[in-house]
Design a protein around this motif. Structure first.
Motif, PDB file in Angstrom:
ATOM      1  N   GLU A 150       0.945  -1.321   0.285  1.00  0.00           N
ATOM      2  CA  GLU A 150       0.082   0.024   0.450  1.00  0.00           C
ATOM      3  C   GLU A 150       0.834   1.460  -0.033  1.00  0.00           C
ATOM      4  OE1 GLU A 150      -2.854   0.236   3.161  1.00  0.00           O
ATOM      5  OE2 GLU A 150      -3.809  -1.710   2.171  1.00  0.00           O
ATOM      6  N   ARG A 151       2.327   1.372   0.530  1.00  0.00           N
ATOM      7  CA  ARG A 151       3.140   2.290   0.778  1.00  0.00           C
ATOM      8  C   ARG A 151       3.444   2.721  -0.622  1.00  0.00           C
ATOM      9  NH1 ARG A 151       2.129   4.691   5.525  1.00  0.00           N
ATOM     10  NH2 ARG A 151       1.117   3.570   6.399  1.00  0.00           N
ATOM     11  N   LYS A 188       1.285  10.729   5.934  1.00  0.00           N
ATOM     12  CA  LYS A 188       0.149   9.837   5.418  1.00  0.00           C
ATOM     13  C   LYS A 188       0.088   9.730   3.609  1.00  0.00           C
ATOM     14  CE  LYS A 188      -2.012   7.847   9.235  1.00  0.00           C
ATOM     15  NZ  LYS A 188      -3.411   8.013  10.306  1.00  0.00           N
ATOM     16  N   ALA A 223      -3.554   3.579  -2.164  1.00  0.00           N
ATOM     17  CA  ALA A 223      -3.272   3.020  -1.152  1.00  0.00           C
ATOM     18  C   ALA A 223      -3.010   1.596  -2.047  1.00  0.00           C
ATOM     19  CB  ALA A 223      -4.032   1.959   0.310  1.00  0.00           C
ATOM     20  N   TYR A 249       1.131   6.637   1.896  1.00  0.00           N
ATOM     21  CA  TYR A 249       0.258   5.091   1.260  1.00  0.00           C
ATOM     22  C   TYR A 249       0.015   5.788  -0.214  1.00  0.00           C
ATOM     23  CZ  TYR A 249      -1.743   3.449   5.122  1.00  0.00           C
ATOM     24  OH  TYR A 249      -1.688   3.359   6.855  1.00  0.00           O
TER      25      TYR A 249
END
Length: 444
Positions: free
Chosen positions: A36-37, A362, A409, A371
């Motif tokens: 997701e990152r 994030k 994500a 993300y």
């Protein structure tokens, strides 16, 4: 010695990458994504040697940007798109929108309206939206279904609606929904007192306490019309922002929406308290609210992002339109052609909006560790050529029709301009049913 390539979920190669965390546009680079990152941003040749991706996307004519963040909307109001146009704000609200909501508001209305909004926003490169509406559980279900990131408002008013009876009821129901969705990585919450003219001092004080206890943003319409300020002076003896300062609400957790009518004292209050603003240029113009002094806000260091407002007062959930209009208005209002250059506008639509939501660690930039919320914009069509500055093109040339891929994500939510795994017929049928119902109610 032969190096074994590192297995990852996704590798995206692009002609250009605007990371936003720096002013440099990268040429012929790639973004590596795993779990997701973002794990790396590096030259394409190095990426091919270093990684073995499960999926490899090559975008030779595209610019890759962070997913856009819609800092203020009422998503479910897509079902009222165009139902009461060409009216001033209070007539629009009191004579049309609130009566319609009083008759039709329900969890199903919010679920279907938010699904329609999510489809539109995702296809327009918006990966995260900050919502203010009723039945947040239904909105959360819709956003989650589309794999979209959302910050949902615990909307609060003093008067009853089909959703709640009074301010305490709104807050209680909203907090219960937040508790139900705790732990979902895509769904956040904020406190959303509608406006100073619909919320009492006592309710604002409770909202401030909850904000401090739960570390939640406060999302509130503020200084939208001249009439709002005149009424506040008559009722409270002070301008709305002065009232909110006295109550303790100004600060880094506040997202003030619209902020059109600001004097020098108002601007100083926003700057010294590090408050945030959601600028909604199209809605401000359509409702004849006025021109927000955005260039001056930015000069004073006030953090500003962009919002579309709801589709009933815009009538599009189109962040490309908001970016371009905001840039042009800032230049025209300030008399300075250098006001809001393209790079700053893109930052406002991404990283600065993330900062306002408390999510800058994030999302909001293409930075390793964050993300993988990403948007690919094709600059290959003839109407986008030639391209000397791809970031300028994002603001001044390209539109949402040039978006081909969107990831949230690391999950592909728009693939070659289509929404995978979401049957369009089901959504179209739901919207048609609501249109028939609302049209019947509108008949004399």
């Amino acid at each position: 010695m032969t190096t074994i390539p590192e297995a990852i979920d996704l590798l995206i190669e692009a002609r250009w990458i605007a990371t936003v965390d720096s002013d440099t546009t990268l040429n012929n680079h790639a973004v590596a994504v795993h779990n997701e990152r973002i794990v790396a941003v590096l030259p394409t040749r190095e990426a091919r040697a270093r990684f073995a991706p499960a999926r490899h996307v090559k975008l030779p004519g595209h610019i890759l940007i962070p997913g856009l963040i819609n800092l203020h909307t009422h998503a479910a109001m897509t079902l009222m798109r165009g139902i009461a146009d060409d009216l001033p704000l209070m007539d629009w609200l009191q004579k049309h929108i609130w009566p319609i909501e009083g008759t039709h508001m329900s969890p199903q209305f919010v679920y279907d309206g938010t699904r329609l909004a999510c489809a539109e926003m995702l296809k327009g490169g918006i990966t995260c939206f900050n919502d203010m509406y009723f039945y947040p559980d239904a909105a959360a279900s819709a956003a989650s279904e589309f794999g979209m990131r959302a910050t949902l408002g615990i909307t609060t008013l003093e008067f009853p609606t089909p959703y709640a009876s009074d301010a305490a009821d709104y807050i209680s129901k909203g907090l219960a929904v937040r508790q139900d969705w705790l732990g979902n990585p895509l769904i956040e919450f904020c406190l959303a007192p509608h406006a100073p003219y619909t919320v009492s001092d006592a309710t604002f004080e409770r909202i401030l306490t909850l904000s401090e206890q739960l570390n939640l943003p406060i999302h509130c319409h503020i200084h939208e019309t001249a009439q709002e300020i005149a009424d506040s002076l008559q009722q409270h003896g002070q301008r709305p922002l002065q009232r909110l300062r006295k109550l303790g609400l100004l600060g880094p957790n506040l997202i003030g929406v619209h902020a059109v009518h600001l004097n020098d004292d108002d601007l100083e209050l926003l700057a010294t308290t590090s408050s945030n603003i959601a600028h909604c240029p199209t809605s401000n113009l359509k409702l004849a609210s006025g021109f927000a002094p955005v260039a001056k806000m930015r000069q004073m260091g006030i953090n500003v992002g962009f919002g579309t407002d709801g589709a009933a007062s815009n009538n599009r959930l189109d962040m490309f339109a908001e970016m371009r209009l905001a840039a042009l208005l800032a230049k025209g209002v300030s008399g300075n052609a250098q006001a809001l250059p393209a790079g700053e506008v893109l930052r406002m639509a991404t990283l600065d909006a993330a900062r306002a939501l408390g999510l800058a660690d994030k999302i909001g930039s293409i930075t390793p560790g964050k993300y993988a919320d990403l948007c690919a914009v094709s600059l290959s069509p003839l109407e986008t050529r030639p391209c000397f500055d791809p970031v300028s093109h994002i603001v001044n040339v390209a539109g949402r029709e040039h978006i081909t891929h969107v990831w949230v994500a690391g999950k592909c939510c728009v693939d070659n301009k289509t929404l995978p795994n979401h049957p369009q017929n089901d959504l179209e049928s739901a919207v048609a049913l609501w249109q028939n119902s609302l049209e019947f109610r509108q008949q004399p």
